[in-house]
Design a protein around this motif. Structure first.
Motif, PDB file in Angstrom:
ATOM      1  N   TYR A  69       0.837  -1.197   0.000  1.00 48.34           N
ATOM      2  CA  TYR A  69       0.000   0.000   0.000  1.00 48.34           C
ATOM      3  C   TYR A  69       0.877   1.253   0.000  1.00 48.34           C
ATOM      4  N   ALA A  70       0.331   2.315  -0.596  1.00 43.38           N
ATOM      5  CA  ALA A  70       1.038   3.603  -0.645  1.00 43.38           C
ATOM      6  C   ALA A  70       0.134   4.700  -0.114  1.00 43.38           C
ATOM      7  N   LEU A  71       0.758   5.680   0.550  1.00 45.69           N
ATOM      8  CA  LEU A  71       0.022   6.845   1.045  1.00 45.69           C
ATOM      9  C   LEU A  71       0.415   8.041   0.182  1.00 45.69           C
ATOM     10  N   PRO A  72      -0.543   8.621  -0.582  1.00 47.82           N
ATOM     11  CA  PRO A  72      -0.207   9.730  -1.477  1.00 47.82           C
ATOM     12  C   PRO A  72      -0.207  11.073  -0.768  1.00 47.82           C
ATOM     13  N   ARG A  73       0.394  12.045  -1.407  1.00 50.39           N
ATOM     14  CA  ARG A  73       0.369  13.425  -0.912  1.00 50.39           C
ATOM     15  C   ARG A  73       0.455  14.378  -2.102  1.00 50.39           C
ATOM     16  N   GLN A  74      -0.048  15.589  -1.909  1.00 48.83           N
ATOM     17  CA  GLN A  74       0.011  16.659  -2.901  1.00 48.83           C
ATOM     18  C   GLN A  74      -0.530  16.218  -4.261  1.00 48.83           C
ATOM     19  N   LEU A  75      -1.719  15.674  -4.265  1.00 43.72           N
ATOM     20  CA  LEU A  75      -2.346  15.245  -5.517  1.00 43.72           C
ATOM     21  C   LEU A  75      -2.913  16.447  -6.276  1.00 43.72           C
ATOM     22  N   VAL A  76      -2.766  16.434  -7.587  1.00 45.34           N
ATOM     23  CA  VAL A  76      -3.312  17.495  -8.442  1.00 45.34           C
ATOM     24  C   VAL A  76      -4.829  17.320  -8.559  1.00 45.34           C
ATOM     25  N   ASN A  77      -5.585  18.400  -8.392  1.00 45.16           N
ATOM     26  CA  ASN A  77      -7.049  18.341  -8.386  1.00 45.16           C
ATOM     27  C   ASN A  77      -7.628  17.698  -9.641  1.00 45.16           C
ATOM     28  N   ASP A  78      -7.122  18.115 -10.823  1.00 44.40           N
ATOM     29  CA  ASP A  78      -7.671  17.573 -12.075  1.00 44.40           C
ATOM     30  C   ASP A  78      -7.405  16.084 -12.181  1.00 44.40           C
ATOM     31  N   PHE A  79      -6.264  15.648 -11.676  1.00 47.67           N
ATOM     32  CA  PHE A  79      -5.948  14.220 -11.708  1.00 47.67           C
ATOM     33  C   PHE A  79      -6.894  13.446 -10.802  1.00 47.67           C
ATOM     34  N   VAL A  80      -7.173  14.010  -9.628  1.00 46.04           N
ATOM     35  CA  VAL A  80      -8.099  13.373  -8.697  1.00 46.04           C
ATOM     36  C   VAL A  80      -9.478  13.212  -9.332  1.00 46.04           C
ATOM     37  N   GLU A  81      -9.925  14.237 -10.057  1.00 46.83           N
ATOM     38  CA  GLU A  81     -11.230  14.172 -10.714  1.00 46.83           C
ATOM     39  C   GLU A  81     -11.271  13.042 -11.725  1.00 46.83           C
ATOM     40  N   MET A  82     -10.158  12.888 -12.483  1.00 43.79           N
ATOM     41  CA  MET A  82     -10.126  11.830 -13.493  1.00 43.79           C
ATOM     42  C   MET A  82     -10.110  10.450 -12.847  1.00 43.79           C
ATOM     43  N   ILE A  83      -9.413  10.318 -11.733  1.00 43.32           N
ATOM     44  CA  ILE A  83      -9.384   9.030 -11.024  1.00 43.32           C
ATOM     45  C   ILE A  83     -10.778   8.700 -10.505  1.00 43.32           C
ATOM     46  N   ASN A  84     -11.422   9.675  -9.912  1.00 41.98           N
ATOM     47  CA  ASN A  84     -12.749   9.441  -9.346  1.00 41.98           C
ATOM     48  C   ASN A  84     -13.795   9.152 -10.418  1.00 41.98           C
ATOM     49  N   LYS A  85     -13.540   9.603 -11.647  1.00 39.90           N
ATOM     50  CA  LYS A  85     -14.449   9.298 -12.753  1.00 39.90           C
ATOM     51  C   LYS A  85     -14.146   7.945 -13.375  1.00 39.90           C
ATOM     52  N   GLY A  86     -13.090   7.304 -12.916  1.00 41.87           N
ATOM     53  CA  GLY A  86     -12.765   5.969 -13.423  1.00 41.87           C
ATOM     54  C   GLY A  86     -11.950   5.976 -14.696  1.00 41.87           C
ATOM     55  N   MET A  87     -11.322   7.112 -15.056  1.00 41.82           N
ATOM     56  CA  MET A  87     -10.554   7.182 -16.287  1.00 41.82           C
ATOM     57  C   MET A  87      -9.243   6.403 -16.183  1.00 41.82           C
ATOM     58  N   PHE A  88      -8.705   6.273 -14.975  1.00 44.65           N
ATOM     59  CA  PHE A  88      -7.466   5.517 -14.760  1.00 44.65           C
ATOM     60  C   PHE A  88      -7.673   4.586 -13.572  1.00 44.65           C
ATOM     61  N   LYS A  89      -8.372   3.481 -13.838  1.00 47.34           N
ATOM     62  CA  LYS A  89      -8.762   2.583 -12.749  1.00 47.34           C
ATOM     63  C   LYS A  89      -7.607   1.670 -12.312  1.00 47.34           C
ATOM     64  N   LYS A  90      -6.710   1.347 -13.231  1.00 47.85           N
ATOM     65  CA  LYS A  90      -5.637   0.404 -12.922  1.00 47.85           C
ATOM     66  C   LYS A  90      -4.325   1.146 -12.684  1.00 47.85           C
ATOM     67  N   ARG A  91      -3.395   0.435 -12.063  1.00 51.84           N
ATOM     68  CA  ARG A  91      -2.104   1.061 -11.777  1.00 51.84           C
ATOM     69  C   ARG A  91      -1.011   0.001 -11.753  1.00 51.84           C
ATOM     70  N   SER A  92       0.185   0.472 -11.891  1.00 52.25           N
ATOM     71  CA  SER A  92       1.352  -0.410 -11.935  1.00 52.25           C
ATOM     72  C   SER A  92       2.543   0.347 -11.364  1.00 52.25           C
ATOM     73  N   ILE A  93       3.486  -0.383 -10.765  1.00 51.84           N
ATOM     74  CA  ILE A  93       4.658   0.274 -10.177  1.00 51.84           C
ATOM     75  C   ILE A  93       5.877   0.059 -11.065  1.00 51.84           C
ATOM     76  N   SER A  94       6.842   0.948 -10.910  1.00 53.26           N
ATOM     77  CA  SER A  94       8.139   0.819 -11.577  1.00 53.26           C
ATOM     78  C   SER A  94       9.211   0.851 -10.497  1.00 53.26           C
ATOM     79  N   LEU A  95      10.142  -0.105 -10.568  1.00 57.29           N
ATOM     80  CA  LEU A  95      11.193  -0.220  -9.565  1.00 57.29           C
ATOM     81  C   LEU A  95      12.563   0.015 -10.190  1.00 57.29           C
ATOM     82  N   TYR A  96      13.475   0.553  -9.395  1.00 57.95           N
ATOM     83  CA  TYR A  96      14.871   0.628  -9.801  1.00 57.95           C
ATOM     84  C   TYR A  96      15.493  -0.765  -9.673  1.00 57.95           C
ATOM     85  N   PRO A  97      16.672  -0.985 -10.293  1.00 58.70           N
ATOM     86  CA  PRO A  97      17.312  -2.308 -10.213  1.00 58.70           C
ATOM     87  C   PRO A  97      17.530  -2.809  -8.789  1.00 58.70           C
TER      88      PRO A  97
END
Length: 309
Positions: A69-97
């Protein structure tokens, strides 16, 4: 802000086609290695190579059971609106070597490598903690705004943001050119210092050679003055001391505007001296009225007399 799931244990295949069986220990390593003070992982759309633009940041990580689990901070308002509308329902992580979290990417229609993560909905975002793209706050969405308008507006702001990135790149290039010129200047300065040292060594060698030549010339002058009877051998050490003391003295300027060094004056003084040894008074003459003894013997005898007085 509330925690949201970003990864879980199981066998997953990454974008490079590498399959790995991820364990709870692997997730614990991701949690323990995450230090926002060294690298604060951004929240992005997709998996951009340069980790930008950021629509928020990951403050903390934790594992609950088999899920990260991750705890977010300083989220952009427009991005939050798009998430809440379901435009970006899935997510994936990227790791360093080394397993450190690089970013969390929100996906649209692209299927994630990790299946089964619960959907995300951000609510109660504090406006004063937002990081907004340039000009993002000039967009006010009303109830009649559709998804296409939101996407178009976001694209416009992203283009503006890209323009600012390009401008910053130009500034960085100019800074790199300036730093290169500084390096070249340091190399040139080093070469100048080296040449100056070589020049100084050449000057020292020249001065040493000049001093030796002058000393040899003065020795010849002393020998000549002895042979002329103007100096006694016992006077030579004192004369040499005077010569050596005068080597570092300045040039004297006299009232008649003539200039001379102390050693030039010393030579002039010795040359002006009368003969101390008179070689013309010898009484040992041959039948022809001339001295039969060689002059060198006469000089040596006279010197011995003078030194015994």
């Amino acid at each position: 802000m509330k925690w949201f799931a970003i990864f879980k244990t199981g066998k997953h295949t990454d974008s490079n086609g590498i399959t790995k069986d991820w364990t709870e220990a692997d997730i614990d390593n991701i949690v323990s290695s995450y230090d926002p003070s060294k690298h604060e992982a951004p929240i992005v759309i997709g998996h951009p190579k340069d980790n930008s633009p950021a629509f928020g940041w990951i403050d903390k990580l934790k594992r609950i059971g088999d899920t990260l689990y991750a705890l977010p901070r300083q989220l952009v308002n427009d991005f939050v609106e798009m998430i809440n509308k379901g435009m970006f329902k899935k997510r994936s992580i990227s790791l360093y070597p080394d397993g450190t979290l690089r970013h969390v990417g929100f996906l649209g229609a692209t299927p994630p490598a990790v299946k089964g993560l619960p959907d995300v909905e951000f609510k109660d975002i504090e406006k004063d903690t937002n990081i907004e793209l340039p000009g993002m706050n000039d967009y006010e969405e009303d109830q009649n705004t559709n998804d296409d308008e939101v996407i178009n507006h976001l694209k416009k702001k992203l283009n503006e943001y890209a323009d600012q990135i390009n401008n910053n790149k130009e500034k960085l290039l100019k800074l790199a050119e300036y730093e290169q010129k500084l390096k070249e200047a340091e190399i040139l300065k080093s070469k100048i210092t080296e040449l100056e040292m070589q020049r100084q060594q050449a000057v020292n060698n020249f001065n040493e050679l000049k001093a030796k030549m002058e000393s040899d010339k003065f020795d010849q002058f002393i020998n000549k003055s002895i042979s002329e009877g103007k100096l006694l051998p016992k006077m030579v050490p004192i004369v040499k001391k005077l010569w050596e003391c005068n080597l570092s003295r300045d040039v004297f300027e006299f009232s008649d505007k003539t200039k001379s060094t102390p050693n030039e004056i010393l030579v002039e003084f010795i040359e002006s001296m009368p003969k101390i040894i008179d070689l013309g008074g010898s009484t040992d003459k041959g039948s022809n009225g001339k001295n039969d003894e060689p002059s060198s013997k006469i000089i040596a005898d006279e010197i011995r007399k003078q030194m015994n007085q």
